[in-house]
Design a protein around this motif. Sequence first.
Motif, PDB file in Angstrom:
ATOM      1  N   THR A  85       0.803  -1.264   0.070  1.00 53.41           N
ATOM      2  CA  THR A  85      -0.007  -0.046   0.023  1.00 53.41           C
ATOM      3  C   THR A  85       0.979   1.279  -0.127  1.00 53.41           C
ATOM      4  OG1 THR A  85      -0.072  -0.302   2.539  1.00 53.41           O
ATOM      5  CG2 THR A  85      -1.763  -1.023   1.080  1.00 53.41           C
ATOM      6  N   GLN A  91      -2.570   9.268   0.094  1.00 54.73           N
ATOM      7  CA  GLN A  91      -4.294   9.285  -0.228  1.00 54.73           C
ATOM      8  C   GLN A  91      -4.998   9.748   1.126  1.00 54.73           C
ATOM      9  OE1 GLN A  91      -5.831   9.283  -3.128  1.00 54.73           O
ATOM     10  NE2 GLN A  91      -4.107   8.543  -4.593  1.00 54.73           N
ATOM     11  N   ASP A  97      -7.584  11.008  -7.701  1.00 50.60           N
ATOM     12  CA  ASP A  97      -8.353  10.030  -8.192  1.00 50.60           C
ATOM     13  C   ASP A  97      -7.639   9.615  -9.517  1.00 50.60           C
ATOM     14  OD1 ASP A  97     -10.531   8.492  -8.781  1.00 50.60           O
ATOM     15  OD2 ASP A  97     -11.702  10.122  -9.693  1.00 50.60           O
ATOM     16  N   ASP A  99      -6.238   7.255 -12.318  1.00 40.58           N
ATOM     17  CA  ASP A  99      -7.087   6.236 -13.029  1.00 40.58           C
ATOM     18  C   ASP A  99      -6.287   4.876 -12.931  1.00 40.58           C
ATOM     19  OD1 ASP A  99      -4.836   6.391 -15.038  1.00 40.58           O
ATOM     20  OD2 ASP A  99      -6.361   7.404 -16.502  1.00 40.58           O
ATOM     21  N   ARG A 100      -6.438   3.853 -14.001  1.00 35.68           N
ATOM     22  CA  ARG A 100      -5.560   2.614 -13.561  1.00 35.68           C
ATOM     23  C   ARG A 100      -4.129   2.781 -14.170  1.00 35.68           C
ATOM     24  NH1 ARG A 100      -7.363  -1.254 -18.343  1.00 35.68           N
ATOM     25  NH2 ARG A 100      -8.549   0.114 -19.590  1.00 35.68           N
ATOM     26  N   TYR A 101      -3.911   3.730 -14.792  1.00 34.72           N
ATOM     27  CA  TYR A 101      -2.825   3.931 -15.353  1.00 34.72           C
ATOM     28  C   TYR A 101      -1.837   4.814 -14.593  1.00 34.72           C
ATOM     29  CZ  TYR A 101      -4.989   2.306 -19.450  1.00 34.72           C
ATOM     30  OH  TYR A 101      -5.647   1.644 -20.404  1.00 34.72           O
ATOM     31  N   GLY A 102      -2.532   5.447 -13.184  1.00 38.49           N
ATOM     32  CA  GLY A 102      -1.690   6.388 -12.600  1.00 38.49           C
ATOM     33  C   GLY A 102      -1.937   7.616 -13.166  1.00 38.49           C
ATOM     34  N   ARG A 117       1.493   9.778 -11.885  1.00 37.56           N
ATOM     35  CA  ARG A 117       2.195   9.230 -10.780  1.00 37.56           C
ATOM     36  C   ARG A 117       3.333   8.322 -11.353  1.00 37.56           C
ATOM     37  NH1 ARG A 117      -1.850   5.338  -8.062  1.00 37.56           N
ATOM     38  NH2 ARG A 117      -1.079   3.928  -9.570  1.00 37.56           N
ATOM     39  N   ARG A 132       2.106   2.587 -21.217  1.00 36.05           N
ATOM     40  CA  ARG A 132       0.681   2.884 -21.089  1.00 36.05           C
ATOM     41  C   ARG A 132       0.536   4.554 -20.383  1.00 36.05           C
ATOM     42  NH1 ARG A 132      -2.291  -2.482 -18.992  1.00 36.05           N
ATOM     43  NH2 ARG A 132      -1.752  -3.854 -20.729  1.00 36.05           N
ATOM     44  N   GLN A 133       1.196   4.842 -19.639  1.00 34.67           N
ATOM     45  CA  GLN A 133       1.160   6.068 -19.142  1.00 34.67           C
ATOM     46  C   GLN A 133       1.362   7.279 -20.101  1.00 34.67           C
ATOM     47  OE1 GLN A 133       3.707   6.150 -15.505  1.00 34.67           O
ATOM     48  NE2 GLN A 133       1.991   6.250 -14.389  1.00 34.67           N
ATOM     49  N   ARG A 136      -1.631   7.348 -22.690  1.00 41.47           N
ATOM     50  CA  ARG A 136      -2.599   7.838 -21.998  1.00 41.47           C
ATOM     51  C   ARG A 136      -2.426   9.158 -21.782  1.00 41.47           C
ATOM     52  NH1 ARG A 136      -7.851   7.790 -21.661  1.00 41.47           N
ATOM     53  NH2 ARG A 136      -8.705   8.497 -19.255  1.00 41.47           N
TER      54      ARG A 136
END
Length: 283
Positions: A85, A91, A97, A99-102, A117, A132-133, A136
Amino acid sequence: MTTLLHFSDTHFGTETPTVIEALYRQLQAKPIDAIILSGDLTQRARLHQFRDCRTFIDGFGMIPLLATPGNHDIPLWCPWERLFTPYRRYQKYFPTDFDRYGVISVCIDAVHIIGVRTTRRYRHLHGELSDRQIDRVGQLLQQAPANCLQLVVCHQPLYVLNKEDEVDLIRGAAKAVPLWRAAGAGGIVSGHIHRPFITPIPYSAHSLSMRPLWAIQAGTTTSRRLRDQYPNAFNVISNDIARVETDRIQNPLGLTQPAWMAALWLYDHKTAQFLPSEQYWIQ
Ligand SMILES: [Fe+2]
Ligand SMILES: [Fe+2]
């Protein structure tokens, strides 16, 4: 008119109270539309350090905030938490918030800000942009309304001025810079190296576009962890002409109808206040 403040590397736990007092004295009464906080909020990711940083930010009022965690915001001293974690503490006080890509994207008036992130639980110091980031962020940049200023916020820099800082360049920068430039980014907003500067990122052999793209780099805003001779610093990004000192502003790109400026403010120990330094038309 829109005015953003860019703070970075506040490193609460090593903050300097007189510097914080100067920030409040100089900025609290000014119109501010949003604050960008580009990581290393704390020194050791202790809960009380996050709480103190939150109190500091809230002292500017109920202003939209876009924050990203830095490498110091992961609890390195607790391997279990770091592994499972890593962002729980961040957080708790800075709910973001992603997304799944940070990645997170917000629009504030005529500014589109994308936060990424870039810290990794397995890489202590160095940041990373995954493919992916990068893709995105490129999509989000392309989807934004025309004519807005687009800023991408990453803790670690994608461009540096000094050879010795190249070790701190984020992994993935060589791919991200030309792609984000072509997709419409106007500035990459970063911290981490505690060296403030604002400069156009030069074109490279991989450039896909000739759009201007700026590196907007803050020093540490509040920490006594100063590097070399660089003082505490923050940046202002604004299209409020009243804020522009037209006799001082520089226009290295020769923009004919500039609308947005970025200004570097540096802390002066003698007078215990932040003073304006370099100021540029950026778009
Ligand atoms: Fe830092
Ligand atoms: Fe850092």
